[in-house]
Design a protein around this motif. Structure first.
Motif, PDB file in Angstrom:
ATOM      1  N   GLN A 152       0.973  -1.204   0.103  1.00  0.00           N
ATOM      2  CA  GLN A 152       0.005   0.061  -0.189  1.00  0.00           C
ATOM      3  C   GLN A 152       0.922   1.280   0.108  1.00  0.00           C
ATOM      4  O   GLN A 152       1.536   1.493   1.028  1.00  0.00           O
ATOM      5  CB  GLN A 152      -0.889   0.070   1.235  1.00  0.00           C
ATOM      6  N   ARG A 153       0.768   1.889  -1.104  1.00  0.00           N
ATOM      7  CA  ARG A 153       1.653   3.395  -1.294  1.00  0.00           C
ATOM      8  C   ARG A 153       0.994   3.902  -2.274  1.00  0.00           C
ATOM      9  O   ARG A 153       0.242   3.545  -3.081  1.00  0.00           O
ATOM     10  CB  ARG A 153       2.975   2.779  -1.327  1.00  0.00           C
ATOM     11  N   ARG A 154       1.558   5.236  -2.483  1.00  0.00           N
ATOM     12  CA  ARG A 154       1.127   6.109  -3.645  1.00  0.00           C
ATOM     13  C   ARG A 154       2.362   6.632  -4.101  1.00  0.00           C
ATOM     14  O   ARG A 154       3.217   7.080  -3.513  1.00  0.00           O
ATOM     15  CB  ARG A 154       0.010   7.066  -3.030  1.00  0.00           C
ATOM     16  N   PRO A 155       2.594   6.640  -5.679  1.00  0.00           N
ATOM     17  CA  PRO A 155       1.477   6.070  -6.394  1.00  0.00           C
ATOM     18  C   PRO A 155       1.619   4.420  -6.296  1.00  0.00           C
ATOM     19  O   PRO A 155       2.518   3.806  -6.004  1.00  0.00           O
ATOM     20  CB  PRO A 155       2.037   6.431  -7.608  1.00  0.00           C
ATOM     21  N   ARG A 156       0.573   3.895  -6.505  1.00  0.00           N
ATOM     22  CA  ARG A 156       0.248   2.245  -6.530  1.00  0.00           C
ATOM     23  C   ARG A 156       0.341   1.967  -7.914  1.00  0.00           C
ATOM     24  O   ARG A 156      -0.842   2.216  -8.616  1.00  0.00           O
ATOM     25  CB  ARG A 156      -0.818   2.078  -5.864  1.00  0.00           C
ATOM     26  N   ASP A 183      -1.613   3.900 -11.183  1.00  0.00           N
ATOM     27  CA  ASP A 183      -0.604   4.370 -12.249  1.00  0.00           C
ATOM     28  C   ASP A 183      -0.627   2.797 -12.639  1.00  0.00           C
ATOM     29  O   ASP A 183      -0.083   1.987 -12.075  1.00  0.00           O
ATOM     30  CB  ASP A 183       0.637   4.570 -11.621  1.00  0.00           C
ATOM     31  N   ILE A 184      -1.368   2.696 -14.018  1.00  0.00           N
ATOM     32  CA  ILE A 184      -1.564   1.475 -14.598  1.00  0.00           C
ATOM     33  C   ILE A 184      -0.891   1.210 -15.865  1.00  0.00           C
ATOM     34  O   ILE A 184      -1.333   1.925 -16.605  1.00  0.00           O
ATOM     35  CB  ILE A 184      -3.238   0.752 -14.504  1.00  0.00           C
ATOM     36  N   ILE A 185      -0.316  -0.058 -16.266  1.00  0.00           N
ATOM     37  CA  ILE A 185       0.147  -0.295 -17.557  1.00  0.00           C
ATOM     38  C   ILE A 185      -0.472  -1.573 -17.726  1.00  0.00           C
ATOM     39  O   ILE A 185      -0.351  -2.738 -17.001  1.00  0.00           O
ATOM     40  CB  ILE A 185       1.700  -0.401 -17.508  1.00  0.00           C
ATOM     41  N   LYS A 225       8.041   0.936 -11.772  1.00  0.00           N
ATOM     42  CA  LYS A 225       8.306  -0.422 -11.201  1.00  0.00           C
ATOM     43  C   LYS A 225       6.973  -0.705 -10.639  1.00  0.00           C
ATOM     44  O   LYS A 225       6.080  -0.082  -9.802  1.00  0.00           O
ATOM     45  CB  LYS A 225       9.320  -0.848  -9.901  1.00  0.00           C
ATOM     46  N   ALA A 226       6.295  -2.016 -10.728  1.00  0.00           N
ATOM     47  CA  ALA A 226       5.225  -2.490 -10.495  1.00  0.00           C
ATOM     48  C   ALA A 226       5.143  -2.826  -8.876  1.00  0.00           C
ATOM     49  O   ALA A 226       5.995  -3.467  -8.593  1.00  0.00           O
ATOM     50  CB  ALA A 226       4.624  -3.498 -11.515  1.00  0.00           C
ATOM     51  N   ASP A 227       4.105  -2.520  -8.351  1.00  0.00           N
ATOM     52  CA  ASP A 227       3.737  -3.048  -7.037  1.00  0.00           C
ATOM     53  C   ASP A 227       2.787  -4.479  -7.063  1.00  0.00           C
ATOM     54  O   ASP A 227       3.312  -5.387  -6.266  1.00  0.00           O
ATOM     55  CB  ASP A 227       3.141  -2.257  -6.267  1.00  0.00           C
ATOM     56  N   LEU A 228       2.223  -4.358  -8.088  1.00  0.00           N
ATOM     57  CA  LEU A 228       1.505  -5.754  -8.526  1.00  0.00           C
ATOM     58  C   LEU A 228       1.520  -6.274 -10.018  1.00  0.00           C
ATOM     59  O   LEU A 228       1.285  -5.227 -10.867  1.00  0.00           O
ATOM     60  CB  LEU A 228       0.032  -5.592  -8.175  1.00  0.00           C
ATOM     61  N   VAL A 288       9.503  -5.327 -11.347  1.00  0.00           N
ATOM     62  CA  VAL A 288       8.662  -5.215  -9.953  1.00  0.00           C
ATOM     63  C   VAL A 288       9.387  -4.411  -8.853  1.00  0.00           C
ATOM     64  O   VAL A 288      10.611  -4.771  -8.672  1.00  0.00           O
ATOM     65  CB  VAL A 288       8.057  -6.599  -9.588  1.00  0.00           C
ATOM     66  N   SER A 289       8.565  -3.806  -8.010  1.00  0.00           N
ATOM     67  CA  SER A 289       9.407  -3.168  -6.667  1.00  0.00           C
ATOM     68  C   SER A 289       9.745  -4.448  -5.844  1.00  0.00           C
ATOM     69  O   SER A 289       9.455  -5.310  -6.090  1.00  0.00           O
ATOM     70  CB  SER A 289       8.423  -2.209  -6.102  1.00  0.00           C
TER      71      SER A 289
END
Length: 261
Positions: free
Chosen positions: A32-36, A58-60, A103-106, A129-130
């Motif tokens: 959980q953070r921003r940007p996520r 923030d989605i790709i 880098k993606a969180d998920l 990925v983070s």
């Protein structure tokens, strides 16, 4: 030609979406953070992104089929919050390179891992990925897996028209025998948890045909000038299994969540 050429209108309308319980599990697994940040691999028409749209800012989403991404754009963009970002990228998953500071969180891979060079994909994600991010590989069973008398009957008709081997566009489907969790444990995301979420659905003849036309194994163009004959055969066969055009299905989503050790 994409294995899903000619399927996009059916894919968006008839493919089952992601259940809320599955979406909640995915959301809870990610930091959980921003940007996520979310990276959706093999997004198709954006069903996963739609389920998670308001949990990530923030989605790709990537796919190798431009028509699929066009449908995703039309469905998702109007729902996007004004302070959120959505990037849709036409690319092979194994070739994708995110922005240098991204880098993606998920990472989500739903109903698509079997199409990928799996070990290569997981290795490439290590740089995308983070450090505390997660990779989720998940999906439910397709009609090809049968599991009920009416689905078994429908699959038999598909085989009668297109051959015993499961089609994958102009080719045939190559089965992967190794469990996905096992493959993940040999990757950078080797700390793997597996979850199962049961799903109950009720289909109609229209939605069954629409689903079939959304797949690589029963895309409309595969039938050529026999498409109408196929459809009528399915309708007549399904009528044997229901008096009210209701076809229950008990399915399940299997979700594998991978983290770095």
């Amino acid at each position: 030609m994409s294995m899903f050429t000619g399927t996009v209108e059916y894919y968006r309308k008839y493919r089952p979406g992601i259940p809320e319980s599955v979406a909640e599990l995915l959301v809870d697994s990610a930091p959980q953070r921003r940007p996520r940040r979310l990276l959706d691999v093999g997004t198709g028409t954006g069903l996963v992104v739609e389920a998670l749209l308001h949990q990530f800012d923030d989605i790709i989403a990537i796919d190798n089929d431009a028509d699929m991404l066009g449908a995703a754009e039309s469905a998702l963009r109007p729902q996007l919050s004004t302070d959120s970002k959505l990037g849709l990228v036409v690319t092979e998953a194994e070739d994708f390179v995110p922005p240098s500071d991204w880098k993606a969180d998920l990472v989500t891979i739903c109903r698509a891992f079997h199409w990928l060079d799996q070990a290569t994909m997981l290795q490439r994600l290590d740089a995308q990925v983070s450090q505390d991010g997660v990779v989720a590989i998940f999906g439910d069973s397709s009609f090809w897996a049968a599991g009920s008398p009416w689905k078994t009957a429908v699959r038999a008709i598909v085989k009668d028209f297109l051959g015993e081997e499961r089609r994958a566009g102009s080719g045939t489907f190559q089965h992967h025998d190794r469990p996905y969790s096992e493959i993940m444990r040999e990757s950078p995301f080797s700390d793997v948890e597996e979850y199962t979420v049961p799903v109950h659905r009720t289909w109609t003849t229209e939605s069954i045909l629409g689903y079939l036309y959304s797949t690589s194994f029963a895309a409309p163009q595969l039938f050529g000038d026999r498409l109408h004959e196929f459809e009528e055969t399915v309708r007549k066969e399904l009528a044997k299994y229901s008096n009210d055009d209701q076809f229950p299905e008990d399915n399940e989503f299997v979700i594998r969540i991978g983290r770095r050790n």
